[in-house]
Design a protein around this motif. Structure first.
Motif, PDB file in Angstrom:
ATOM      1  N   THR A 115       0.719  -1.012   0.200  1.00 48.60           N
ATOM      2  CA  THR A 115      -0.064   0.172   0.028  1.00 48.60           C
ATOM      3  C   THR A 115       0.922   1.355  -0.065  1.00 48.60           C
ATOM      4  O   THR A 115       2.056   1.049  -0.065  1.00 48.60           O
ATOM      5  N   THR A 116       0.056   2.356  -0.150  1.00 46.33           N
ATOM      6  CA  THR A 116       1.086   3.523  -0.257  1.00 46.33           C
ATOM      7  C   THR A 116       1.089   4.388   0.886  1.00 46.33           C
ATOM      8  O   THR A 116      -0.049   4.487   1.791  1.00 46.33           O
ATOM      9  N   ALA A 117       1.889   5.412   1.543  1.00 47.19           N
ATOM     10  CA  ALA A 117       2.103   6.102   2.464  1.00 47.19           C
ATOM     11  C   ALA A 117       1.039   7.266   2.507  1.00 47.19           C
ATOM     12  O   ALA A 117       0.950   7.835   3.680  1.00 47.19           O
ATOM     13  N   ASP A 118       0.419   7.587   1.549  1.00 50.08           N
ATOM     14  CA  ASP A 118      -0.753   8.540   1.291  1.00 50.08           C
ATOM     15  C   ASP A 118      -1.990   7.929   1.704  1.00 50.08           C
ATOM     16  O   ASP A 118      -3.127   8.815   1.499  1.00 50.08           O
ATOM     17  N   HIS A 119      -1.966   6.711   2.042  1.00 49.97           N
ATOM     18  CA  HIS A 119      -3.422   6.018   2.391  1.00 49.97           C
ATOM     19  C   HIS A 119      -3.697   6.051   3.412  1.00 49.97           C
ATOM     20  O   HIS A 119      -3.784   5.340   4.593  1.00 49.97           O
ATOM     21  N   VAL A 120      -3.956   7.551   4.037  1.00 50.25           N
ATOM     22  CA  VAL A 120      -4.086   7.896   5.411  1.00 50.25           C
ATOM     23  C   VAL A 120      -5.378   7.188   6.268  1.00 50.25           C
ATOM     24  O   VAL A 120      -5.302   6.939   7.489  1.00 50.25           O
ATOM     25  N   LEU A 121      -6.317   6.868   5.435  1.00 54.50           N
ATOM     26  CA  LEU A 121      -7.687   6.528   6.036  1.00 54.50           C
ATOM     27  C   LEU A 121      -7.435   4.810   6.117  1.00 54.50           C
ATOM     28  O   LEU A 121      -8.534   4.235   6.779  1.00 54.50           O
ATOM     29  N   LEU A 122      -6.526   4.305   5.771  1.00 52.92           N
ATOM     30  CA  LEU A 122      -6.387   2.595   5.996  1.00 52.92           C
ATOM     31  C   LEU A 122      -6.649   2.432   7.525  1.00 52.92           C
ATOM     32  O   LEU A 122      -6.200   3.021   8.392  1.00 52.92           O
ATOM     33  N   ASP A 123      -7.506   1.464   7.681  1.00 55.56           N
ATOM     34  CA  ASP A 123      -7.745   1.067   9.097  1.00 55.56           C
ATOM     35  C   ASP A 123      -7.948  -0.521   8.961  1.00 55.56           C
ATOM     36  O   ASP A 123      -7.700  -1.424   8.192  1.00 55.56           O
TER      37      ASP A 123
END
Length: 266
Positions: A115-123
């Motif tokens: 995944t990517t570091a700008d996937h801030v909403l990943l939960d």
């Protein structure tokens, strides 16, 4: 460590590299890397990193970036270098060229969840769904169908690919379950510069896939499975239930929306 032999521990790969030149988002925030931009009081990279290392199925986290020093020098992200489950690796010239060597390294281990570091909403819920549906596949990709997103966020703007089974946007979650996945990653490397141009990527998978997309006779889920079969591997589309799965921090408007969502989450 995950000691269940039928479910080997996952290696998570967090893409945190930067493109050549000045990133306008980073410049506007006064930081040297986009992934260091503060989002709702946290450096952008922190939330996806914590979601990954906190998930029980993930044994280790590899952060791919040009250099770890910006993260180790910043008090907000210095913890990444101290955490026992996290290591840094140098990224290549592109995503695919960075991933290919990792698929062959015994010290990294399969399966890989990328995944990517700008996937801030990943939960946790997103990871639970993706891992559950990707297990057993050589390759899997997560996407969100347009009605899923617009039902909750009608003004959010995404890049969509149109198929018979809907309009789809990427969720920045990829699964590489075996060394066979290198066949697809190699193709990805060839078209990497056109990753935002959907038709060029589809065309690279063959004229049948391109014709199916143009005429809408092919569903995306069926198309991904057929592409996998063409390359001798099991491939699956994971249609994400959470609309937030396709909201990443690409634009100032995205960050505003992400902060609103995080505020509601508390």
């Amino acid at each position: 460590m995950n000691n269940n032999a039928s479910h080997p521990g996952i290696t998570a790969i967090l893409l945190a590299g930067s493109r050549p030149g000045v990133d306008p988002l980073a410049a506007a925030a006064g930081v040297i890397l986009k992934t260091l931009i503060p989002v709702a009081g946290q450096a952008m990279i922190n939330r996806p990193a914590r979601a990954l290392i906190d998930h029980p199925a993930i044994d280790r986290l590899v952060i791919l970036t040009q250099s770890p020093q910006p993260f180790l020098n910043d008090p907000a992200t210095r913890w990444l270098g101290d955490h026992p489950k996290i290591r840094f690796e140098a990224s290549g010239r592109g995503i695919a060229s960075s991933l290919l060597p990792l698929l062959e390294r015994a010290d990294i281990g399969l399966p890989l969840l990328v995944t990517t570091a700008d996937h801030v909403l990943l939960d946790m819920a997103m990871l639970d769904q993706f891992v559950a549906q990707a297990r057993g596949q050589d390759i899997a990709v997560a996407m969100v169908e347009r009605t899923t997103l617009l039902a909750r966020y009608p003004h959010s703007r995404r890049t969509w690919l149109k198929f018979r089974d809907g309009w789809w946007s990427g969720a920045n979650l990829f699964w590489f379950g075996s060394a066979k996945a290198a066949r697809i990653v190699g193709l990805w490397q060839e078209v990497e510069q056109d990753r935002k141009k959907g038709w060029k990527i589809i065309a690279a998978f063959g004229p049948v896939a391109l014709l199916g997309a143009v005429t809408r006779i092919s569903s995306l889920s069926g198309g991904i499975a057929r592409v996998g079969k063409r390359f001798g591997l099991a491939a699956r589309l994971v249609a994400m239930d959470q609309p937030e799965a396709c909201i990443d921090a690409d634009k100032p408007d995205d960050i505003v929306l992400i902060e609103e969502i995080l505020a509601k989450r508390g």
